[in-house]
Enzyme design. Structure first.
Site, PDB file in Angstrom:
ATOM      1  N   GLY A   1     113.202  82.548 116.465  1.00 17.85           N
ATOM      2  CA  GLY A   1     112.099  82.549 117.419  1.00 17.85           C
ATOM      3  C   GLY A   1     112.434  83.439 118.598  1.00 17.85           C
ATOM      4  O   GLY A   1     113.411  84.188 118.554  1.00 17.85           O
ATOM      5  N   ASN A   2     111.625  83.391 119.624  1.00 16.38           N
ATOM      6  CA  ASN A   2     111.950  84.141 120.839  1.00 16.38           C
ATOM      7  C   ASN A   2     111.421  83.377 122.047  1.00 16.38           C
ATOM      8  O   ASN A   2     110.792  82.331 121.907  1.00 16.38           O
ATOM      9  CB  ASN A   2     111.393  85.571 120.765  1.00 16.38           C
ATOM     10  CG  ASN A   2     109.885  85.586 120.687  1.00 16.38           C
ATOM     11  OD1 ASN A   2     109.194  85.214 121.631  1.00 16.38           O
ATOM     12  ND2 ASN A   2     109.351  85.983 119.533  1.00 16.38           N
ATOM     13  N   ARG A   3     111.679  83.916 123.226  1.00 19.67           N
ATOM     14  CA  ARG A   3     111.446  83.149 124.447  1.00 19.67           C
ATOM     15  C   ARG A   3     110.042  83.312 125.033  1.00 19.67           C
ATOM     16  O   ARG A   3     109.788  82.860 126.146  1.00 19.67           O
ATOM     17  CB  ARG A   3     112.487  83.545 125.503  1.00 19.67           C
ATOM     18  CG  ARG A   3     113.874  83.078 125.104  1.00 19.67           C
ATOM     19  CD  ARG A   3     114.921  83.579 126.059  1.00 19.67           C
ATOM     20  NE  ARG A   3     114.608  83.243 127.441  1.00 19.67           N
ATOM     21  CZ  ARG A   3     115.300  83.681 128.481  1.00 19.67           C
ATOM     22  NH1 ARG A   3     116.341  84.471 128.283  1.00 19.67           N
ATOM     23  NH2 ARG A   3     114.973  83.329 129.702  1.00 19.67           N
TER      24      ARG A   3
ATOM     25  N   ALA B   1     104.477  87.881 121.141  1.00 14.72           N
ATOM     26  CA  ALA B   1     105.806  88.432 120.867  1.00 14.72           C
ATOM     27  C   ALA B   1     106.099  88.135 119.398  1.00 14.72           C
ATOM     28  O   ALA B   1     106.699  87.112 119.058  1.00 14.72           O
ATOM     29  CB  ALA B   1     106.843  87.789 121.780  1.00 14.72           C
TER      30      ALA B   1
END
Ligand code: C5P
Length: 407
Positions: free
Chosen positions: A215-217, A281
């Site tokens: 995942g990402n932030r 994102a």
């Protein structure tokens, strides 16, 4: 009446649907307040509502015939119910009983009010009123969650004394509070009126096995703020969101997804549209193959190599489509360095009309932050947005989008 409410609601055509609760008497005052704010109001009542207040009272206050049934030939002759649904700039249900919320959540159309709500494409607001135990019942909570996810604005209820000497959350919000809430979500000047906007937001999660993902932030805050701003300017907004901890803004239809592949499909399903804004994102890589069993530590190995493949570039794919009715495609570029260069490269490479670049990795900017600073680039120009709350930047971006549409 506050001047901002007057500015926001002046000239709006509001269809007020009155449900069957004792709080229906407050809706008489609501008609007054809405008209004081410059709105034109037409009223439809459920059968239950007519047990509490007479149609004639609403007729006198709204200066329009009150609609009470689908089966009134004379009223239909004057203005068909589908015409009335189309007439409305927004639909307000007050009071919204537990039963009415349930029927709206399930898309029923078994009387005039639910048929009008289903047939109208206008933003829907509901002001619930009921006994506090009914409000807290899991069935009502689930119905309200469904409505919120669909972009319905939920106003109140308030905590306080209820009918039959009970007390708790369930009181219809006061007419002034309802007017203020409606004004706050309709305060735009209609810059995107009549346009459909599809927005992607948040991260994607690429599952590796049943317990792990890449995942990402991204928090989704910027995309959600842009969705809210576009809705305030009158756009019909579909927000395709990865996993985030945010509520859908009022007036926005939300579609939840998890992976890049699901996001691509949901975006494709939401088109055609006038504007696409890729604020998500999206993961660049996903597992070549998902492991249905938990990936184990091996006894000897100190390293683990993941086999990843590129995800489709949703934004570039959308920008290439000629069959989706798109007039403007907007991308985001989160960069740690050489922001302007990378942004302009992406503008060209992905064939975008506009790209919004922001620096990540500095305090007060980018992921997870409530504030941001950003610059928008298009082929022949650029505009800097000074650091500020994402909500204010979103308003500025939507104004720029409206300008670029005219260019
Ligand atoms: O290439 P990069 O990931 O930096 O580009 C960012 C822009 O492209 C964003 O608008 C993002 O939503 C979009 N994008 C996409 N699909 C991908 C990767 C990025 O739509 N697979």
């Amino acid at each position: 009446m506050s001047s901002s409410a007057t500015a926001a609601l002046a000239g709006q055509r509001i269809l007020l649907c009155v449900g069957g609760g004792i709080a229906a008497y407050k809706s008489l005052e609501l008609v007054r307040r809405l008209r004081d704010a410059g709105a034109t109001v037409q009223v439809a009542m459920t059968a239950g509502a007519q047990q509490f207040v007479t149609p004639l009272s609403f007729q006198a206050l709204s200066a329009h015939p009150t609609r009470t049934t689908l089966w009134d030939g004379a009223a239909e002759q004057a203005m068909g119910h589908l015409e009335l649904a189309r007439w409305a700039d927004r639909v307000v249900v007050a009071p919204a009983t537990a039963d009415l919320l349930a029927r709206l959540a399930h898309g029923l159309a078994d009387d005039l009010v639910t048929t009008l709500c289903l047939a109208s494409e206008a933003p829907l607001a509901v002001a619930p009123a009921m006994n506090h135990r009914m409000w807290r019942h899991p069935a009502t909570e689930a119905n309200v969650a469904v409505l919120r996810a669909r972009g319905v604005q939920v106003i109140g209820p308030e905590d306080g004394p209820l009918a039959e000497n009970e007390s708790g959350p369930g009181r219809l919000s006061e007419p002034d509070a309802i007017v203020a809430a409606l004004a706050a979500t309709g305060a735009g000047s209609g810059l995107l009126q009549g346009l459909k906007v599809v927005i992607s937001a948040g991260p994607t999660y690429e599952d590796l096995d049943p317990v792990r993902y890449l995942g990402n932030r991204s928090s989704g805050k910027m995309g959600f703020a842009v969705a809210a701003a576009a809705a305030r300017q009158g756009a019909q907004v579909v927000l395709v969101s990865g996993p985030v901890q945010l509520q859908a803004p009022p007036g926005v239809r939300r579609v939840d997804v998890r992976s890049a592949a699901q996001m691509r499909q949901a975006v494709a399903d939401a088109l055609p549209a006038d504007i696409y804004i890729g604020a998500a994102a999206v993961a660049d890589y996903t597992a070549r193959s998902y492991s249905p069993n938990k990936i184990k530590k091996t006894g000897t190995g100190q390293t683990l190599a993941l086999d990843l493949v590129r995800t489709p570039d949703i934004l570039a794919e959308v920008a290439q489509r000629t069959d989706a009715g798109l007039r403007l495609v907007v991308g985001f570029a989160a960069e740690t360095d050489n922001v302007a260069d990378y942004a302009r490269q992406k503008l060209t490479a992905k064939r975008l009309d506009l790209i919004v670049a922001n620096r990540v990795g500095v305090p007060g900017c980018g992921f997870e932050s409530d504030t941001n600073a950003m610059t928008a680039y298009w082929r022949t120009g650029e505009r800097e947005f000074a650091a500020g709350p994402k909500t204010a930047l979103a308003d500025g971006l939507v104004a720029l989008i409206a300008e670029r549409l005219q260019a």
